[in-house]
Scaffold this active site. Structure first.
Site, mmCIF file in Angstrom:
data_model
loop_
_atom_site.group_PDB
_atom_site.id
_atom_site.type_symbol
_atom_site.label_atom_id
_atom_site.label_comp_id
_atom_site.label_asym_id
_atom_site.label_seq_id
_atom_site.Cartn_x
_atom_site.Cartn_y
_atom_site.Cartn_z
ATOM 1 N N ARG A 14 44.481 41.604 48.166
ATOM 2 C CA ARG A 14 44.766 41.965 46.752
ATOM 3 C C ARG A 14 45.070 43.456 46.790
ATOM 4 O O ARG A 14 45.484 44.230 45.888
ATOM 5 C CB ARG A 14 43.357 42.105 46.018
ATOM 6 C CG ARG A 14 43.027 40.936 45.156
ATOM 7 C CD ARG A 14 41.749 41.246 44.252
ATOM 8 N NE ARG A 14 41.499 40.703 43.002
ATOM 9 C CZ ARG A 14 41.197 39.331 43.166
ATOM 10 N NH1 ARG A 14 41.037 38.482 44.007
ATOM 11 N NH2 ARG A 14 40.706 38.944 42.103
ATOM 12 N N LYS A 67 46.009 29.820 40.023
ATOM 13 C CA LYS A 67 45.721 29.884 41.665
ATOM 14 C C LYS A 67 44.650 29.110 41.936
ATOM 15 O O LYS A 67 44.928 28.169 42.839
ATOM 16 C CB LYS A 67 45.321 31.253 41.847
ATOM 17 C CG LYS A 67 46.673 32.237 42.307
ATOM 18 C CD LYS A 67 46.114 33.472 42.870
ATOM 19 C CE LYS A 67 45.381 33.872 41.813
ATOM 20 N NZ LYS A 67 44.719 35.018 41.629
ATOM 21 N N ARG A 71 32.615 32.366 32.885
ATOM 22 C CA ARG A 71 32.168 33.348 34.165
ATOM 23 C C ARG A 71 31.970 34.725 33.215
ATOM 24 O O ARG A 71 32.465 34.963 32.368
ATOM 25 C CB ARG A 71 33.736 33.640 34.909
ATOM 26 C CG ARG A 71 33.632 32.690 36.161
ATOM 27 C CD ARG A 71 34.815 32.728 36.923
ATOM 28 N NE ARG A 71 35.140 34.110 37.054
ATOM 29 C CZ ARG A 71 36.488 34.362 37.552
ATOM 30 N NH1 ARG A 71 37.332 33.463 38.028
ATOM 31 N NH2 ARG A 71 36.957 35.651 38.007
ATOM 32 N N ARG A 114 41.057 43.605 34.841
ATOM 33 C CA ARG A 114 41.575 42.827 35.967
ATOM 34 C C ARG A 114 43.026 42.590 35.994
ATOM 35 O O ARG A 114 43.635 42.868 37.038
ATOM 36 C CB ARG A 114 40.843 41.353 36.178
ATOM 37 C CG ARG A 114 39.364 41.576 36.295
ATOM 38 C CD ARG A 114 38.616 40.675 37.066
ATOM 39 N NE ARG A 114 38.803 39.080 36.772
ATOM 40 C CZ ARG A 114 38.619 38.446 35.974
ATOM 41 N NH1 ARG A 114 37.582 38.783 34.871
ATOM 42 N NH2 ARG A 114 38.874 37.118 35.769
ATOM 43 N N ARG A 138 39.309 29.407 29.650
ATOM 44 C CA ARG A 138 38.742 28.658 31.030
ATOM 45 C C ARG A 138 37.341 28.789 31.113
ATOM 46 O O ARG A 138 36.450 29.664 30.669
ATOM 47 C CB ARG A 138 39.246 29.866 31.890
ATOM 48 C CG ARG A 138 38.660 29.450 33.733
ATOM 49 C CD ARG A 138 39.552 30.307 34.502
ATOM 50 N NE ARG A 138 39.067 31.700 34.559
ATOM 51 C CZ ARG A 138 39.758 32.453 35.578
ATOM 52 N NH1 ARG A 138 40.835 32.077 36.160
ATOM 53 N NH2 ARG A 138 39.476 33.616 35.555
HETATM 54 P P1 ADP Z 1 40.348 36.653 39.112
HETATM 55 O O1 ADP Z 1 41.349 36.275 40.006
HETATM 56 O O2 ADP Z 1 40.189 35.903 37.897
HETATM 57 O O3 ADP Z 1 39.952 38.333 39.198
HETATM 58 P P2 ADP Z 1 38.631 35.892 41.507
HETATM 59 O O4 ADP Z 1 37.446 34.757 41.701
HETATM 60 O O5 ADP Z 1 39.833 35.945 42.644
HETATM 61 O O6 ADP Z 1 39.179 36.227 39.991
HETATM 62 O O7 ADP Z 1 37.721 37.190 41.833
HETATM 63 C C1 ADP Z 1 36.795 37.675 41.025
HETATM 64 C C2 ADP Z 1 36.143 39.168 41.435
HETATM 65 O O8 ADP Z 1 35.695 39.176 42.680
HETATM 66 C C3 ADP Z 1 37.225 40.108 41.155
HETATM 67 O O9 ADP Z 1 37.272 40.607 39.972
HETATM 68 C C4 ADP Z 1 36.746 41.405 42.504
HETATM 69 O O10 ADP Z 1 35.745 41.810 41.605
HETATM 70 C C5 ADP Z 1 36.155 40.369 43.539
HETATM 71 N N1 ADP Z 1 36.959 40.052 44.490
HETATM 72 C C6 ADP Z 1 37.787 38.796 44.845
HETATM 73 N N2 ADP Z 1 38.504 38.988 45.999
HETATM 74 C C7 ADP Z 1 38.617 40.207 46.152
HETATM 75 C C8 ADP Z 1 39.411 41.131 47.139
HETATM 76 N N3 ADP Z 1 40.205 40.175 47.850
HETATM 77 N N4 ADP Z 1 39.295 42.534 46.951
HETATM 78 C C9 ADP Z 1 38.400 43.065 46.212
HETATM 79 N N5 ADP Z 1 37.668 42.219 45.462
HETATM 80 C C10 ADP Z 1 37.761 40.996 45.233
#
Ligand code: ADP
Length: 225
Positions: free
Chosen positions: A93, A17, A162, A173, A130
């Site tokens: 999400r 993504k 990360r 996740r 990654r």
């Molecule tokens: P990934 O898709 O690998 O989980 P992201 O960079 O999209 O990584 O998100 C990292 C973290 O940020 C998530 O695990 C969550 O804790 C938080 N986060 C990001 N976007 C949201 C969202 N829309 N709602 C709730 N938590 C979020």
């Protein structure tokens, strides 16, 4: 080329993504809005939001809907973004977030929600290798590192693993994705917005598939009747 699109990209962690959103944003000349990047920036700056989000993110949990909705609402209202377009990455999400987004964008609804499909077995492997730029969020892997040491090709920032890319947090996740985010695909399908795109192949192959789907949806939306 069509410029301007209002879209969401959904997909499991590691589906590609982040990489594809950067390309889509350049291609359609709209901002890439990544809630993960925004939260990581807030953690780095030590803001109130960052302090609230840090432990939740490290555990691989979702930050509360009300908190993230406020962040996205603010961002989408900067510089007429709701109208000019955007690529949303990592939001919504949950169904509650999707409902909030529908309200925020009521005057100019989304053109399309793309589900970038990559099976779980493949993404687990991808995430383990990654590596991410701590400054700009650019994505690398142990198989495709930056050109000079572990410094970002774009901004020179440090390229690291990360904090939440540990095996335990990744599996958590992915589990949350199946429970909270996968139902969104059905929610958007009911509203005629969801399209699935195969995320297997080279980054260029996947981009070509995405541009075809998005072009078609944007063109359909601008055709009267
Ligand atoms: P990934 O898709 O690998 O989980 P992201 O960079 O999209 O990584 O998100 C990292 C973290 O940020 C998530 O695990 C969550 O804790 C938080 N986060 C990001 N976007 C949201 C969202 N829309 N709602 C709730 N938590 C979020």
């Amino acid at each position: 080329m069509i410029s301007g699109v209002r879209m969401v990209l959904l997909g499991r962690q590691g589906a590609g993504k982040g990489t594809q959103c950067v390309r889509l944003a350049r291609h359609y000349v709209v901002p890439h809005i990544s809630t993960g990047d925004m939260l990581r920036a807030a953690v780095k700056r030590g803001t109130e939001l960052g302090r609230r989000a840090k432990a939740i993110m490290d555990a691989g949990d979702l930050v509360p809907d009300e908190l993230i909705v406020r962040v996205v609402d603010e961002r989408l209202h900067q510089g007429g973004t709701t109208r000019r377009g955007y690529v949303l990455d990592g939001f919504p999400r949950t169904v509650a977030q999707a409902e909030a987004l529908a309200e925020i964008t009521a005057a100019q609804p989304l053109h399309v929600v793309v589900d970038l499909e990559v099976p779980t077995e493949v993404v687990v492997e991808r995430i383990a290798s990654r590596r991410t730029c701590a400054d700009c969020g650019a994505i690398y892997s142990t198989a495709a590192p930056p050109k000079y040491g572990w410094h970002c090709d774009n901004c020179g920032g440090e390229v690291i693993q990360r904090d939440d890319d540990t095996e335990e947090a990744i599996l958590h996740r992915l589990d949350l994705y199946e429970r909270e985010t996968a139902p969104l695909i059905a929610w958007y399908a009911e509203r005629g917005l969801a399209v699935e795109v195969d995320g297997i192949g080279t980054a260029d192959e996947v981009s070509t598939r995405l541009y075809a789907v998005v072009d078609e949806r944007v063109a359909a939306a601008s055709t009267p009747g």
